[in-house]
Design an enzyme around this catalytic site. Structure first.
Site, PDB file in Angstrom:
ATOM      1  N   SER A 157       0.825  -1.196   0.000  1.00 27.65           N
ATOM      2  CA  SER A 157       0.000   0.000   0.000  1.00 27.65           C
ATOM      3  C   SER A 157       0.874   1.267   0.000  1.00 27.65           C
ATOM      4  O   SER A 157       1.686   1.457  -0.905  1.00 27.65           O
ATOM      5  CB  SER A 157      -0.965  -0.041   1.191  1.00 27.65           C
ATOM      6  OG  SER A 157      -1.986   0.920   1.056  1.00 27.65           O
ATOM      7  N   GLU A 215     -10.161  -4.055  -5.840  1.00 25.81           N
ATOM      8  CA  GLU A 215      -9.467  -2.931  -5.205  1.00 25.81           C
ATOM      9  C   GLU A 215      -9.747  -1.624  -5.914  1.00 25.81           C
ATOM     10  O   GLU A 215      -9.674  -1.541  -7.144  1.00 25.81           O
ATOM     11  CB  GLU A 215      -7.945  -3.151  -5.237  1.00 25.81           C
ATOM     12  CG  GLU A 215      -7.453  -4.321  -4.430  1.00 25.81           C
ATOM     13  CD  GLU A 215      -5.992  -4.137  -4.026  1.00 25.81           C
ATOM     14  OE1 GLU A 215      -5.642  -3.040  -3.559  1.00 25.81           O
ATOM     15  OE2 GLU A 215      -5.229  -5.096  -4.181  1.00 25.81           O
ATOM     16  N   HIS A 220      -7.451  -5.603  -0.902  1.00 23.60           N
ATOM     17  CA  HIS A 220      -6.241  -4.845  -0.610  1.00 23.60           C
ATOM     18  C   HIS A 220      -5.331  -5.587   0.371  1.00 23.60           C
ATOM     19  O   HIS A 220      -5.744  -5.976   1.458  1.00 23.60           O
ATOM     20  CB  HIS A 220      -6.650  -3.494  -0.017  1.00 23.60           C
ATOM     21  CG  HIS A 220      -5.560  -2.499   0.099  1.00 23.60           C
ATOM     22  ND1 HIS A 220      -4.939  -1.944  -0.999  1.00 23.60           N
ATOM     23  CD2 HIS A 220      -4.981  -1.919   1.186  1.00 23.60           C
ATOM     24  CE1 HIS A 220      -4.030  -1.076  -0.594  1.00 23.60           C
ATOM     25  NE2 HIS A 220      -4.023  -1.045   0.719  1.00 23.60           N
TER      26      HIS A 220
END
Length: 283
Positions: A134, A226, A256
């Site tokens: 991320s 996502e 995610h």
């Protein structure tokens, strides 16, 4: 509903601590791999944790940069997740802490992490690989904007990278995207806090807008469910045009950073593939 989404909902309903404490508790749920030794580091302005498997090569290290939207996450909480990659790759892995928002907005995080390669060299690490999830994936790719770092890094693996703080991707703006982890307003709010007035297309904050001409071998993993799917696919396409080796793995039905949930077969497959990619590219 995914296991991770259900776990987040249950935590929110019952947790009495801060958001940071809640996030850390959730990420700390990834179990430590067998035979791992951890060591807290606070030296020369560098803070974090070594996560070391029993069999390792002393001169090689993997740097795993944690996610959390630049606001959440810690090296301590990510030790289990990092250990799952470290043990598969047989490599000593350093998980750094870095300054978080809102106390420390952009560019505090990338500036702090820019000191890591030099410090690791003083520890005898002559070969580095990078990984991140991320926001950590964005920070890993941001490090490569330094040509010397890009030349020295053997490979990079990123999970669900958060690369476009202007949010121009189709997957982000498509009402048909049903992300079980994020609502769009959560990501835009986190981005605003991090940017603190910096343009969203700043290349260091949003690496999609500054893809280096020369990159080390790069593997990107992302799920179909996502909002950030197109961050991954667009970066992979831009990197491939520049002629480097790019591996893009899109996992059907995955959310995610599903890799942290090792009870999922897809997560174990993804971690195996990431470790193989890292191992194959040592020089």
């Amino acid at each position: 509903m995914s296991h991770k989404s259900a776990a987040m909902d249950q935590l929110r309903a019952n947790f009495t601590g801060t958001m940071r404490e809640m996030y850390d508790q959730m990420l700390a749920g990834t179990p430590m791999a067998p035979g791992i030794v951890t060591e807290r580091i606070e030296q020369d302005g560098i803070q974090g944790w070594w996560v070391k498997p029993e069999q390792q090569t002393d001169s090689r290290a993997l740097v795993f940069i944690h996610g959390g939207g630049y606001t959440l996450g810690s090296a301590r909480a990510y030790r289990g997740f990092a250990s799952q990659l470290a043990t598969r790759a047989g490599i000593a892995t350093f998980v750094p802490d870095y300054p978080l928002t809102p106390e420390h907005p952009f560019p505090a995080a990338p500036e702090a992490l820019a000191r890591l390669p030099g410090w690791l060299a003083t520890q005898g690490m002559t070969q580095l690989a990078l990984a991140g999830d991320s926001a950590g994936g964005a920070l890993a790719l941001g490090l490569l904007q330094n040509p010397q770092v890009a030349a020295d890094v053997a490979s990079v693996v990123v999970f669900s990278p958060y690369l476009d703080l202007a949010f121009t991707g189709e997957s982000f703006n498509n009402p048909a995207t049903h992300d079980p982890i994020f609502h769009p307003e959560i990501l835009t709010q986190l981005a605003g806090i991090y940017l603190n007035g910096t343009p969203a297309t700043n290349g260091l904050a949003s690496p999609l807008y500054d893809v280096p001409e020369r990159l080390p071998p790069l593997a990107i993993q992302v799920g179909t469910d996502e909002l950030l799917l197109d961050d991954a696919t667009r970066y992979a396409a831009a990197a491939a045009v520049r002629g480097g080796e790019v591996r893009l793995d899109i996992y059907e039905g995955m959310h995610h950073v599903f890799q942290s949930e090792i009870e999922l077969e897809a997560a174990r497959h993804a971690l195996d593939a990431a470790a193989e990619f890292i191992t194959r590219h040592w020089r």
